[in-house]
Write an enzyme that holds these catalytic residues in place. Structure first.
Site, PDB file in Angstrom:
ATOM      1  N   ASP A   1      88.330 -21.877 -30.661  1.00 50.41           N
ATOM      2  CA  ASP A   1      88.394 -21.576 -32.089  1.00 50.41           C
ATOM      3  C   ASP A   1      88.078 -22.827 -32.903  1.00 50.41           C
ATOM      4  OD1 ASP A   1      90.985 -22.979 -32.021  1.00 50.41           O
ATOM      5  OD2 ASP A   1      91.736 -21.117 -31.137  1.00 50.41           O
TER       6      ASP A   1
ATOM      7  N   ASP B   1      94.708 -17.250 -26.768  1.00 51.30           N
ATOM      8  CA  ASP B   1      94.046 -15.967 -26.513  1.00 51.30           C
ATOM      9  C   ASP B   1      92.878 -16.096 -25.540  1.00 51.30           C
ATOM     10  OD1 ASP B   1      92.126 -17.234 -28.048  1.00 51.30           O
ATOM     11  OD2 ASP B   1      91.970 -15.661 -29.575  1.00 51.30           O
TER      12      ASP B   1
ATOM     13  N   ASP C   1      67.878 -20.541 -35.602  1.00 54.19           N
ATOM     14  CA  ASP C   1      67.585 -19.763 -34.409  1.00 54.19           C
ATOM     15  C   ASP C   1      66.246 -19.042 -34.552  1.00 54.19           C
ATOM     16  OD1 ASP C   1      68.641 -18.657 -31.834  1.00 54.19           O
ATOM     17  OD2 ASP C   1      68.463 -16.762 -32.925  1.00 54.19           O
TER      18      ASP C   1
ATOM     19  N   ASN D   1      95.354 -21.006 -29.738  1.00 54.69           N
ATOM     20  CA  ASN D   1      96.350 -19.942 -29.936  1.00 54.69           C
ATOM     21  C   ASN D   1      96.626 -19.132 -28.679  1.00 54.69           C
ATOM     22  OD1 ASN D   1      94.029 -18.436 -29.763  1.00 54.69           O
ATOM     23  ND2 ASN D   1      94.098 -17.641 -31.863  1.00 54.69           N
TER      24      ASN D   1
ATOM     25  N   GLU E   1      64.452 -24.206 -34.086  1.00 55.30           N
ATOM     26  CA  GLU E   1      64.220 -23.812 -32.697  1.00 55.30           C
ATOM     27  C   GLU E   1      62.849 -23.129 -32.673  1.00 55.30           C
ATOM     28  OE1 GLU E   1      66.108 -20.993 -29.174  1.00 55.30           O
ATOM     29  OE2 GLU E   1      65.900 -20.271 -31.226  1.00 55.30           O
TER      30      GLU E   1
ATOM     31  N   ASP F   1      90.859 -23.824 -27.062  1.00 60.87           N
ATOM     32  CA  ASP F   1      91.673 -22.685 -27.507  1.00 60.87           C
ATOM     33  C   ASP F   1      93.024 -23.183 -27.969  1.00 60.87           C
ATOM     34  OD1 ASP F   1      93.021 -20.265 -27.805  1.00 60.87           O
ATOM     35  OD2 ASP F   1      93.308 -19.993 -25.644  1.00 60.87           O
TER      36      ASP F   1
END
Length: 324
Positions: free
Chosen positions: A36, A32, A214, A30, A274, A28
């Site tokens: 990111d 929050d 996926d 920033n 997958e 992280d």
């Protein structure tokens, strides 16, 4: 004397070590509390120092996060929670400068229920073009009060949810093989395949080195939506593949088309499936020369915890794919 032929260069992915990055919790920047793309970029030198060859980024697309980002509302943009397209471009550029490849996740079996297509489908009548992008059906029973078939969600319970009209009247049902917030796409509709190709090209054009796909054995469903012989659901998906829900023959046509897309780009772009299919021959069919490049080997997840069992599982997998 004819010039000596140079051996073909071995594709990078054949020997690569791929490091999975769950963007949401990786780093992280920033404050929050959420990881990111910038956090991933800042740690690229560390990842390169580990000796890995490529990163697999879990979904960072626009999503309500009902299923860790696998409920995608816009597959061609970055969720503001994780940054921006500029952040993605910067990550790709720096990764490549360090000799790292970047593999995106892609989720072609379903969308988020917040996807504009599904929002439009709910606002449209039965039989409309908007609903044809998904799997909507009338219910069974005198008043359509029962699901269209006995299929079960991988997450538990029936794989169908009934739509309630604006006037409060119950109407059709839609298929969701995962969470209700993840309506299944109708891959028998050409518009769905065309849009998926646009998504692949969008990220390949930005420098993505490939995709982890996926639920790659999903996509197409039995055209008659016949009942499955059992409603029991295997917790690891292996065992469900003989049903009418998964591993339909037409899915291979999808990956033949995708392979042409990947092969049209330079740099040995890779498609990784997958694929939860227990039958070795049917599992290996996904890596025929004109389909996917690599598969997950889920036989390891059900092998006993012993060196001998793992060695056997790996050897059996290699034998299966060598035959295609």
């Amino acid at each position: 004397m004819a010039p000596t032929e140079q051996p073909a260069q071995r594709p990078w992915w054949r020997d690569a070590v791929v490091y999975q990055v769950y963007v949401h919790s990786f780093a992280d920047t920033n404050g929050d509390g959420v990881g990111d793309l910038t956090g991933v970029r800042m740690h690229l030198p560390y990842l390169a120092s580990l000796g890995v060859d490529a990163l697999w980024l879990t979904p960072f697309y626009v999503s309500p996060m009902a299923d860790h980002g696998y409920d995608v509302a816009d597959p061609r943009d970055v969720d503001p929670l994780f940054g921006s397209l500029a952040d993605y471009d910067a990550l790709i550029a720096e990764a490549h400068a360090l000799g790292l490849r970047v593999v995106n996740d892609t989720v072609p079996n379903h969308t988020s229920d917040r996807h504009p297509w599904f929002v439009e489908a709910l606002a449209s009548p039965p039989g409309s073009t908007a609903r044809e992008r998904y799997v909507f059906r009338d219910g069974r029973g005198a008043n359509g009060d029962e699901p269209p078939n006995n299929w079960q969600s991988t997450f538990g319970g029936p794989a169908w949810r009934r739509v309630i009209g604006a006037d409060g009247t119950p109407e059709q049902w839609y298929l969701h093989l995962f969470a209700p917030e993840q309506p299944d796409l109708n891959w028998r509709n050409p518009e769905v395949g065309d849009d998926a190709e646009r998504t692949l090209r969008f990220w390949l054009d930005r420098g993505a080195d490939g995709f982890r796909i996926d639920v790659a054995h999903g996509l197409h469903k039995d055209p008659e939506l016949r009942d499955n012989p059992s409603t029991e659901v295997s917790t690891n998906l292996i065992g469900n593949e003989t049903r009418h829900t998964w591993d339909q023959p037409e899915v291979h046509d999808v990956y033949r088309r995708w392979r042409e897309v990947f092969d049209s780009y330079d740099g040995d772009r890779v498609a990784i499936g997958e694929v939860w299919v227990g039958d070795p021959e049917r599992w290996a069919a996904y890596v025929r020369p004109d389909e996917l490049h690599l598969l997950f080997t889920f036989s390891l997840t059900i092998a006993p915890w012993s060196a001998t069992a793992w060695r056997t599982a790996v050897a059996d997998a290699l034998t299966s794919v060598a035959a295609v």
